[in-house]
Design a protein around this motif. Structure first.
Motif, PDB file in Angstrom:
ATOM      1  N   VAL A   1       8.169 -27.556 -31.092  1.00  0.00           N
ATOM      2  CA  VAL A   1       7.942 -28.135 -29.767  1.00  0.00           C
ATOM      3  C   VAL A   1       9.233 -28.072 -28.962  1.00  0.00           C
ATOM      4  N   TRP A   2      10.330 -28.487 -29.585  1.00  0.00           N
ATOM      5  CA  TRP A   2      11.624 -28.469 -28.895  1.00  0.00           C
ATOM      6  C   TRP A   2      12.039 -27.035 -28.550  1.00  0.00           C
TER       7      TRP A   2
ATOM      8  N   GLN B   1      10.789 -33.738 -25.972  1.00  0.00           N
ATOM      9  CA  GLN B   1      11.284 -32.528 -26.645  1.00  0.00           C
ATOM     10  C   GLN B   1      11.100 -31.302 -25.764  1.00  0.00           C
ATOM     11  N   ARG B   2      10.026 -31.251 -25.011  1.00  0.00           N
ATOM     12  CA  ARG B   2       9.763 -30.098 -24.156  1.00  0.00           C
ATOM     13  C   ARG B   2      10.632 -30.102 -22.906  1.00  0.00           C
ATOM     14  N   ALA B   3      11.084 -31.259 -22.480  1.00  0.00           N
ATOM     15  CA  ALA B   3      11.945 -31.351 -21.296  1.00  0.00           C
ATOM     16  C   ALA B   3      13.395 -31.066 -21.677  1.00  0.00           C
TER      17      ALA B   3
ATOM     18  N   GLU C   1      10.886 -42.053 -21.885  1.00  0.00           N
ATOM     19  CA  GLU C   1       9.535 -42.603 -21.720  1.00  0.00           C
ATOM     20  C   GLU C   1       8.495 -41.531 -21.392  1.00  0.00           C
ATOM     21  N   GLY C   2       8.894 -40.249 -21.512  1.00  0.00           N
ATOM     22  CA  GLY C   2       7.940 -39.157 -21.379  1.00  0.00           C
ATOM     23  C   GLY C   2       7.638 -38.711 -19.978  1.00  0.00           C
TER      24      GLY C   2
ATOM     25  N   PHE D   1       3.273 -38.411 -28.822  1.00  0.00           N
ATOM     26  CA  PHE D   1       2.994 -37.694 -27.584  1.00  0.00           C
ATOM     27  C   PHE D   1       4.146 -37.834 -26.598  1.00  0.00           C
ATOM     28  N   ILE D   2       4.698 -39.025 -26.491  1.00  0.00           N
ATOM     29  CA  ILE D   2       5.839 -39.220 -25.595  1.00  0.00           C
ATOM     30  C   ILE D   2       7.050 -38.435 -26.087  1.00  0.00           C
ATOM     31  N   VAL D   3       7.259 -38.418 -27.394  1.00  0.00           N
ATOM     32  CA  VAL D   3       8.369 -37.644 -27.960  1.00  0.00           C
ATOM     33  C   VAL D   3       8.172 -36.159 -27.682  1.00  0.00           C
ATOM     34  N   PHE D   4       6.944 -35.667 -27.842  1.00  0.00           N
ATOM     35  CA  PHE D   4       6.676 -34.257 -27.542  1.00  0.00           C
ATOM     36  C   PHE D   4       7.091 -33.927 -26.110  1.00  0.00           C
ATOM     37  N   ASN D   5       6.747 -34.783 -25.176  1.00  0.00           N
ATOM     38  CA  ASN D   5       7.098 -34.534 -23.777  1.00  0.00           C
ATOM     39  C   ASN D   5       8.608 -34.499 -23.579  1.00  0.00           C
TER      40      ASN D   5
END
Length: 482
Positions: free
Chosen positions: A88-89, A70-72, A429-430, A64-68
């Motif tokens: 996602v990225w 990747q989206r940023a 850290e998301g 979940f933190i990685v997803f955040n």
């Protein structure tokens, strides 16, 4: 249909002096609900199981933190495989995407487990009223935490449209099939419930626990307060951020919180946050992993694998890693930046690069409380307090650093400088995505080895994730995102 719930026998084992109260598990098993809450030990196991829900590798125990991130905008993507989150990225996930469905499912599973425990503790005669109230408070903290994570992922930001469709607000247990229909409450209603849960949790949570590990891994009063500073900052409720922050931040240097046997303050050595015991003074709430491979995430879900071992994502050269703090040689945070064999900058905060991946996941750090407070103080024109809090965070990693006058001279400049410090301090850290969306800012375009991901405007449908197809299929009152 019999009332069955998933019980994870999640117990505390008191072992040696150097490894006491490590969280461990017994095999998962489905047992009758009437048995699951029949003894004090089983009730404790159910309460501990709530934390294990957060530990899921699709949630805060892993991706979940990685997803955040990747989206940023701070990371490029190396791997175009769908299993690594390339969609996602690339900002083009569909409602049928496994990740979109899994995060929702795990979050609502934890919410329902919390609801079940709250319901059972309101009627139990197995344990004392005081202990039941404490367990209810823990369940309310978990429920609030999950709703906050989900509302930011699947609904419009509060400051963009608080009257927009939010989430189904499930506050009662679901223990049989066929009871999934529930319409979406507004974004504002969900946030109101989150803060209600946190206020009530703060009242009945303990000040501290008996050991550093429990103080790090279980909710306590200041954990609820710290999360409130995050939630209220997302709402731009700066006065309330200050009120909550003052409960756990001293009025003068050195900024810290001390109550009973508990002290929270900045770690002297930044590197120790991400290694060693993981239970130092800065760790307000973390996701721990025991000395067992049972609980640890699989490779592609682990933070260290994504950031360092593979790496799936790497630091964008034009992003915050180009800031002088990471290149001056005097800021301790620069030691957590490495270079891969492909000559890419990579993040070394999580550095256990072979299975089992046992890096603790820092969810709420004291540094965040200080910077939340600093930003709120700046917005309310208390520039002196804001600057002092900002300076404390910077000087922890670079003792001799003094911010240039132009960076802190005005309210606007100070707010910009605080945001840069957040980007430096919480890299990986998301938190970056939360900061972009709470300010209703465009998600910038970014480059990776698999190509370029387009920018995403706040008005675009992919600014947030779609409502999962699984929820749409089973909840006939669910309205998808436009």
């Amino acid at each position: 249909m019999k009332k069955y719930i998933l019980l994870c026998w999640f117990i505390l084992l008191f072992t040696s002096a150097c490894n006491d109260d490590l969280l461990d598990t017994r095999p998962e098993t489905s047992i009758p609900e009437s048995v699951a809450f029949s003894t004090p030990e089983k009730i404790l196991a159910q309460t501990n199981n709530l934390y294990k829900q957060l530990q899921n590798q699709s949630f805060y125990g892993g991706r979940f933190i990685v997803f955040n991130e990747q989206r940023a905008d701070q990371f490029g993507q190396n791997d175009g495989n769908a299993a690594t989150g390339s969609a996602v990225w690339n900002q083009n996930v569909a409602s049928t995407n496994d990740f979109v469905n899994n995060v929702w499912s795990v979050g609502y599973t934890a919410i329902n487990a919390s609801n079940i425990l709250i319901s059972k503790m309101n009627e139990t005669t197995v344990i004392s009223n005081d202990l039941a109230k404490k367990y209810i408070a823990e369940a309310k903290f978990i429920r609030a935490f999950c709703y906050f994570s989900l509302i930011q992922t699947y609904a419009k930001p509060y400051n963009q449209d608080k009257n927009a469709l939010g989430l189904p607000l499930r506050l009662t247990p679901i223990t049989t099939s066929g009871n999934n229909d529930l319409a979406r409450s507004s974004v504002e209603m969900v946030y109101t419930q989150i803060l209600k849960d946190l206020d009530e949790a703060e009242t009945d949570l303990p000040v501290s626990y008996a050991t550093p590990l429990l103080n790090t891994s279980r909710a306590k009063k200041c954990t609820a307060i710290a999360l409130k500073t995050r939630v209220l900052l997302v709402q731009n409720n700066f006065d309330a951020v200050i009120t909550e922050s003052k409960k756990i931040v001293s009025a003068t240097m050195p900024f810290q919180y001390t109550e009973g046997n508990l002290t929270h303050k900045l770690e002297t050595n930044f590197a120790t946050i991400f290694g060693g015991s993981y239970t130092g003074t800065e760790a307000i709430f973390s996701i721990p992993f025991a000395n067992s491979s049972i609980e640890t995430p699989s490779a592609q879900y682990a933070l260290a694998y994504n950031y360092l071992a593979q790496p799936i994502i790497f630091l964008a050269a034009e992003g915050i890693v180009s800031n002088p703090a990471f290149n001056s040689g005097t800021d301790a945070r620069s030691t957590l930046i490495g270079t891969s064999s492909a000559n890419q900058k990579v993040l070394k905060k999580f550095n256990i690069t072979t299975a089992p991946f046992r890096d603790y996941v820092p969810v709420i750090r004291y540094a965040e409380v200080l910077l939340n407070y600093a930003e709120a103080a700046a917005y309310t024109d208390d520039l002196a307090t804001s600057t002092a809090l900002l300076q404390a965070v910077r000087n922890r990693s670079d003792a001799s650093y003094v911010f240039p006058a132009n960076d802190i001279a005005t309210k606007e400049a100070l707010i910009t400088t605080i945001q840069k410090e957040r980007d430096i301090e919480f890299l990986g850290e998301g938190i970056r995505l939360m900061d972009l969306q709470r300010k209703v800012q465009t998600l910038p375009a970014k480059k990776g080895s698999i190509g370029t991901a387009p920018l995403v405007l706040p008005t675009s449908s992919n600014y947030i994730w779609p409502i999962p197809s699984g929820e749409i299929a089973t909840n006939h009152l669910m309205v998808p995102n436009p």
